[in-house]
Design a protein around this motif. Sequence first.
Motif, PDB file in Angstrom:
ATOM      1  N   GLN A 119       0.154  20.663  -6.068  1.00  0.00           N
ATOM      2  CA  GLN A 119       1.531  20.369  -5.940  1.00  0.00           C
ATOM      3  C   GLN A 119       0.903  18.617  -6.092  1.00  0.00           C
ATOM      4  OE1 GLN A 119       5.352  20.926  -2.986  1.00  0.00           O
ATOM      5  NE2 GLN A 119       3.068  23.301  -2.260  1.00  0.00           N
ATOM      6  N   LEU A 120       0.247  18.078  -5.669  1.00  0.00           N
ATOM      7  CA  LEU A 120       0.235  16.820  -5.685  1.00  0.00           C
ATOM      8  C   LEU A 120      -0.004  16.130  -7.387  1.00  0.00           C
ATOM      9  CD1 LEU A 120      -2.269  15.813  -2.877  1.00  0.00           C
ATOM     10  CD2 LEU A 120      -0.116  14.986  -3.419  1.00  0.00           C
ATOM     11  N   ARG A 167       1.088  -1.215   0.320  1.00  0.00           N
ATOM     12  CA  ARG A 167       0.003  -0.100  -0.417  1.00  0.00           C
ATOM     13  C   ARG A 167       0.873   1.635   0.327  1.00  0.00           C
ATOM     14  NH1 ARG A 167      -4.828  -1.434   4.537  1.00  0.00           N
ATOM     15  NH2 ARG A 167      -5.255  -3.230   3.400  1.00  0.00           N
ATOM     16  N   PRO A 168       0.573   2.450  -0.149  1.00  0.00           N
ATOM     17  CA  PRO A 168       1.143   3.718  -0.947  1.00  0.00           C
ATOM     18  C   PRO A 168       1.116   4.667   0.947  1.00  0.00           C
ATOM     19  CG  PRO A 168      -0.806   3.479  -2.241  1.00  0.00           C
ATOM     20  CD  PRO A 168      -0.804   2.236  -1.753  1.00  0.00           C
ATOM     21  N   GLY A 169       2.395   4.489   0.603  1.00  0.00           N
ATOM     22  CA  GLY A 169       2.063   5.652   2.453  1.00  0.00           C
ATOM     23  C   GLY A 169       1.755   7.374   2.080  1.00  0.00           C
ATOM     24  N   PRO A 170       2.064   7.622   3.033  1.00  0.00           N
ATOM     25  CA  PRO A 170       1.636   8.850   3.082  1.00  0.00           C
ATOM     26  C   PRO A 170       2.698  10.252   1.991  1.00  0.00           C
ATOM     27  CG  PRO A 170       0.806   8.177   4.887  1.00  0.00           C
ATOM     28  CD  PRO A 170       1.623   7.328   4.621  1.00  0.00           C
ATOM     29  N   VAL A 171       2.381  10.572   0.700  1.00  0.00           N
ATOM     30  CA  VAL A 171       2.839  11.176   0.503  1.00  0.00           C
ATOM     31  C   VAL A 171       2.767  13.263   1.520  1.00  0.00           C
ATOM     32  CG1 VAL A 171       3.068  12.860  -1.994  1.00  0.00           C
ATOM     33  CG2 VAL A 171       2.662  10.264  -1.717  1.00  0.00           C
ATOM     34  N   ALA A 194      -3.363   8.410  -0.552  1.00  0.00           N
ATOM     35  CA  ALA A 194      -3.971   8.238  -1.736  1.00  0.00           C
ATOM     36  C   ALA A 194      -5.306   6.883  -1.940  1.00  0.00           C
ATOM     37  CB  ALA A 194      -3.440   7.628  -2.907  1.00  0.00           C
ATOM     38  N   ARG A 195      -6.844   7.095  -1.801  1.00  0.00           N
ATOM     39  CA  ARG A 195      -7.869   6.601  -2.135  1.00  0.00           C
ATOM     40  C   ARG A 195      -8.795   6.099  -2.885  1.00  0.00           C
ATOM     41  NH1 ARG A 195      -6.030   5.608   1.854  1.00  0.00           N
ATOM     42  NH2 ARG A 195      -6.299   5.580   4.722  1.00  0.00           N
TER      43      ARG A 195
END
Length: 420
Positions: free
Chosen positions: A415-416, A269-273, A282-283
Amino acid sequence: MRLVRIGDATSAVGKDLRAALVSWGRGDEVVGGIALLGVQPPGSDQPIDAVVVLPRGVLVIVGVDLPDPAVRLDAPLGGQWKTDGWPLVRPDGATNPAAEALAATAAVTGLLQAGRVEPVPVSTVVAIGPYVSQVSQPTADLVRGVRILHPEPMNLLTAARELATHPRPCTVAEAGRILAALHPTGPDLGDLAAEGFPHAAAAATTTLIPRVVDGPAAPKPVAAPKQGGLRWLPIIAAILVAILLITGIAVAISSASDSGHQRDPDGNRPGPVPVDGVGFTARGSAEHTDCAAHAFGDVRGWLEANGCARLIRARFEATSDGKHAAVLVSVLRFSSSSSATELRTVADRSGGGGVADQAAEGVAWPGDRKPTFESAAYASGREGNSLKLVQAVWLDQPSAPDDPALKEIVTKALQLSLAR
């Protein structure tokens, strides 16, 4: 559009409504249709300011008079209305005037269904007066087909184009039956073709493909197998066995390797950016080419007229100072930068609309959270030929568009990157 005055306006704002309808002019150059003003359909408790029969839908327009002009009106269908932050209380005690409009729409819908006329969408418009600069509606209410607005000509025209979306226009005969059901004793309106109603529905074309019956096909001769080929069968079988053994060993090694990674179920799972101290997780996201179908308000009207190459909607959950927010980032891609600039001007206007979250289309927010992006903080930005729109609301407390912490989150969310 042809106006048929049957009764007096039932509200003070009804005069503004009639002026807006008159400004569209006769004929179908703008929108077409027939507007019954002050009509009281059979079975209705009271007259309605206007029932507008358009070629692709019916609008039930009910006027609501506020005590005073307002800069901002928060108007959820299922809750307390507020004018400039103050709860709306009318002399009759009503705190949500939309209930009257929805009841009128239900009565008109039931009348048309009972008369077995052409099933066209019946939508609700609540005309607010004496004046409101900005109306805030929940996205779910907009998707439901309800518009609350001050009846300026362009506001009303945008609502008509958004709501009257039946796939096939009503014919002259069908429109006549709708009008007769709404006002049985009304005058003969003559030929309605000049108001955008076709004389006949487009005929469907059917191509008949002749059936060809042939006799049974002659069997093809089967060549006898060559005896020499049988000598290769043992060799081929041995090769296949060797391949299966090698494949089994490779699968076993791969499975052992995979079982080691499964120790950490969150490992993939991707962690917080992190963006300047705010973490964005991301959700999920969705991509579309029918951009206007997922927008609302003036933004939708602009996209219907101009289109866009691609729309990406991405959901994030942001954490800032221990508080959690739902963030919706929408990127609209165009073939030219001028289109992005023009749409940004529309979206940045107060009450200009925007892009809806997927929850309005039945795609729930992941987990047990159910954020609604009413009273959301907002920011917009440009990236080449793309326009980025960001909305954010708190997940664990009430939100306000001018909340400094939410404003900081939406600014940083610009900025994402949503590269897809």
